[in-house]
Scaffold this active site. Structure first.
Site, PDB file in Angstrom:
ATOM      1  N   ARG A  60       0.821  -1.201   0.000  1.00 52.82           N
ATOM      2  CA  ARG A  60       0.000   0.000   0.000  1.00 52.82           C
ATOM      3  C   ARG A  60       0.862   1.262   0.000  1.00 52.82           C
ATOM      4  O   ARG A  60       0.449   2.309  -0.486  1.00 52.82           O
ATOM      5  CB  ARG A  60      -0.945   0.021   1.208  1.00 52.82           C
ATOM      6  CG  ARG A  60      -1.942   1.188   1.155  1.00 52.82           C
ATOM      7  CD  ARG A  60      -2.980   1.140   2.265  1.00 52.82           C
ATOM      8  NE  ARG A  60      -2.410   1.394   3.570  1.00 52.82           N
ATOM      9  CZ  ARG A  60      -2.258   0.490   4.520  1.00 52.82           C
ATOM     10  NH1 ARG A  60      -2.636  -0.771   4.317  1.00 52.82           N
ATOM     11  NH2 ARG A  60      -1.735   0.803   5.688  1.00 52.82           N
ATOM     12  N   TYR A 113     -11.341  21.051 -12.815  1.00 48.38           N
ATOM     13  CA  TYR A 113     -12.048  19.819 -13.179  1.00 48.38           C
ATOM     14  C   TYR A 113     -13.296  19.655 -12.314  1.00 48.38           C
ATOM     15  O   TYR A 113     -13.268  19.891 -11.106  1.00 48.38           O
ATOM     16  CB  TYR A 113     -11.093  18.640 -13.010  1.00 48.38           C
ATOM     17  CG  TYR A 113     -11.695  17.268 -13.172  1.00 48.38           C
ATOM     18  CD1 TYR A 113     -12.517  16.963 -14.252  1.00 48.38           C
ATOM     19  CD2 TYR A 113     -11.427  16.274 -12.241  1.00 48.38           C
ATOM     20  CE1 TYR A 113     -13.069  15.703 -14.400  1.00 48.38           C
ATOM     21  CE2 TYR A 113     -11.952  15.001 -12.384  1.00 48.38           C
ATOM     22  CZ  TYR A 113     -12.784  14.728 -13.462  1.00 48.38           C
ATOM     23  OH  TYR A 113     -13.326  13.471 -13.597  1.00 48.38           O
ATOM     24  N   ASP A 185      -2.089  21.669 -11.143  1.00 45.25           N
ATOM     25  CA  ASP A 185      -2.440  20.471 -11.912  1.00 45.25           C
ATOM     26  C   ASP A 185      -1.895  20.654 -13.324  1.00 45.25           C
ATOM     27  O   ASP A 185      -2.315  21.550 -14.061  1.00 45.25           O
ATOM     28  CB  ASP A 185      -3.962  20.298 -11.944  1.00 45.25           C
ATOM     29  CG  ASP A 185      -4.384  18.967 -12.550  1.00 45.25           C
ATOM     30  OD1 ASP A 185      -3.770  18.559 -13.553  1.00 45.25           O
ATOM     31  OD2 ASP A 185      -5.339  18.357 -12.038  1.00 45.25           O
ATOM     32  N   LYS A 210      -4.479  10.236 -18.315  1.00 42.88           N
ATOM     33  CA  LYS A 210      -4.536  10.968 -19.574  1.00 42.88           C
ATOM     34  C   LYS A 210      -3.247  10.783 -20.377  1.00 42.88           C
ATOM     35  O   LYS A 210      -2.908   9.665 -20.756  1.00 42.88           O
ATOM     36  CB  LYS A 210      -4.844  12.439 -19.285  1.00 42.88           C
ATOM     37  CG  LYS A 210      -5.993  12.656 -18.287  1.00 42.88           C
ATOM     38  CD  LYS A 210      -7.293  11.971 -18.676  1.00 42.88           C
ATOM     39  CE  LYS A 210      -8.495  12.443 -17.871  1.00 42.88           C
ATOM     40  NZ  LYS A 210      -8.459  12.146 -16.427  1.00 42.88           N
TER      41      LYS A 210
END
Length: 397
Positions: A60, A113, A185, A210
């Site tokens: 993790r 976004y 971002d 993306k």
């Protein structure tokens, strides 16, 4: 292979951090499919846990395949370190949950976004964090929004979905003068075209789903910045607060995507500029927004901080939403879909798709038109993309 650190972007994207001769000659880095790691001794475990030595304990927190990806991402963005996450939203959430606490404020650009907007307006509020929205195209409006409880400034550039541009150096200087973090971002531009850390930003975020992945077959995110900050995000935001770990196989796929990133982004940008020019000339089109077009607001900012315009084009038709609906339904090559950065050309209507989280009132307040369309220009033959658009635009009138 430390000598690679000074070499070119594509060379580092392909080779940095891995020597095939140390892995039985395997040209592609091995995929480590394990959730836990055995230790040679109790003392070794303690040293790894305390950070005295490098190693792995549990998947993790970190995995060797993920670690190689993080090393390359940090290098390409010009950061000291990186942490990979299970999605772009996981990267945002892990970062914000680490740096903010109840009573804090964060100043956010008005255009982000749609899902991130929901996190800022609804999610953070549940934990006592207040998001204050400002127009980041004007430094004075950002300065006016900063209060005594502000801890960070957050924006996208180019912004999703209308591609408006924010001056990274100016906003970062403002933040630094107030003792605040700057979070950018960089999904749309990618480190091929823009490196916010080199312009003063503290933390860079990516939806690696993306362009970094580049093939429309994975979900991933990344955070890049200073070593101490990234380690805090790994140990708190990733390990404890979200658990949004990137799978080893997905890390392997993003590593594959990085190898062709520079070539793909160049092709996306070249084709998108041709598309933007076509849209500018067509009588059905009312306005075009593309960082590589001199007519686009903020073009001078793009000239300073981007090496090309990128693969996304936003535009509005004279006929508004009705004409946009006709266009979307008339296109054959371009597909209606909400993502971007794929080999396929994708088109979407933000108001009802990616930015449906903004209320109609918010969209009007922040200038997100009902007739706005966002086009992700793919890697198909350029003439085929242009022919498809010409036909669809003619039918939309």
């Amino acid at each position: 292979m430390s000598d690679l650190k000074s070499q070119g972007f594509a060379t580092r994207a392909i080779h940095l951090g891995y020597d095939p001769l140390q892995e039985q000659g395997a040209l592609s880095p091995p995929l480590y499919l394990t959730s836990t790691y055995t230790q040679e001794s109790f003392e070794a475990f303690e040293e790894i846990r305390s950070g005295e030595r490098q190693g792995y304990v549990y998947g993790r927190t970190r995995n060797p395949t993920q670690a190689l990806l993080e090393e390359r991402l940090a290098s390409l963005e010009g950061g000291q370190a990186a942490v990979a996450t299970a999605s772009g939203m996981a990267a945002i959430s892990a970062t914000l949950f680490t740096i903010l606490q109840s009573g804090d404020e964060i100043v956010v650009d008005q255009i982000v976004y749609g899902t991130a907007f929901i996190l800022f307006t609804q999610g953070l509020a549940r934990f006592g964090v207040r998001a204050v929205f400002a127009n980041f195209t004007r430094s004075e409006t950002v300065a006016a929004a900063i209060g005594p409880d502000t801890r960070a400034l957050y924006f996208e550039t180019p912004a999703n979905p209308n591609l408006r541009l924010v001056d990274i150096a100016a906003i970062s200087a403002l933040a630094r003068g107030r003792g605040l973090l700057t979070i950018v971002d960089n999904t749309f531009a990618t480190p091929v075209l823009q490196r916010p850390l080199q312009q003063g930003a503290d933390i860079v975020l990516h939806s690696a789903t993306k362009y970094l992945g580049g093939h429309g077959d994975l979900l991933a995110g990344a955070v890049v910045g200073g070593k101490a900050q990234i380690e805090a995000i790994r140990q708190q935001g990733l390990r404890y607060y979200t658990g949004a770990t990137l799978s080893p196989f997905t890390a392997f796929l993003v590593l594959r995507g990085l190898k062709t990133l520079e070539l793909r982004v160049a092709r996306h940008s070249e084709s998108a500029l041709a598309v933007a020019r076509l849209l500018r000339r067509h009588p059905a089109v009312a306005d075009v927004f593309y960082p590589g077009l001199p007519e686009t607001a903020g073009y001078e900012i793009a000239e300073r901080q981007m090496s090309a315009g990128g693969g996304l084009v936003a535009f509005e038709l004279h006929g508004g939403l009705a004409a946009g609906r006709r266009l979307l339904n008339a296109l054959k090559l371009a597909r209606i879909a909400v993502s971007l950065g794929d080999p396929e050309t994708l088109i979407q209507h933000p108001a009802s798709m990616t930015h449906a989280g903004y209320t109609e009132q918010d969209r009007q307040k922040y200038g997100l038109s009902e007739g706005l369309l966002r086009l992700s220009v793919g890697l198909e033959s350029l003439e085929d993309i242009l022919d498809d658009l010409r036909t669809g635009l003619d039918l939309s009138i």
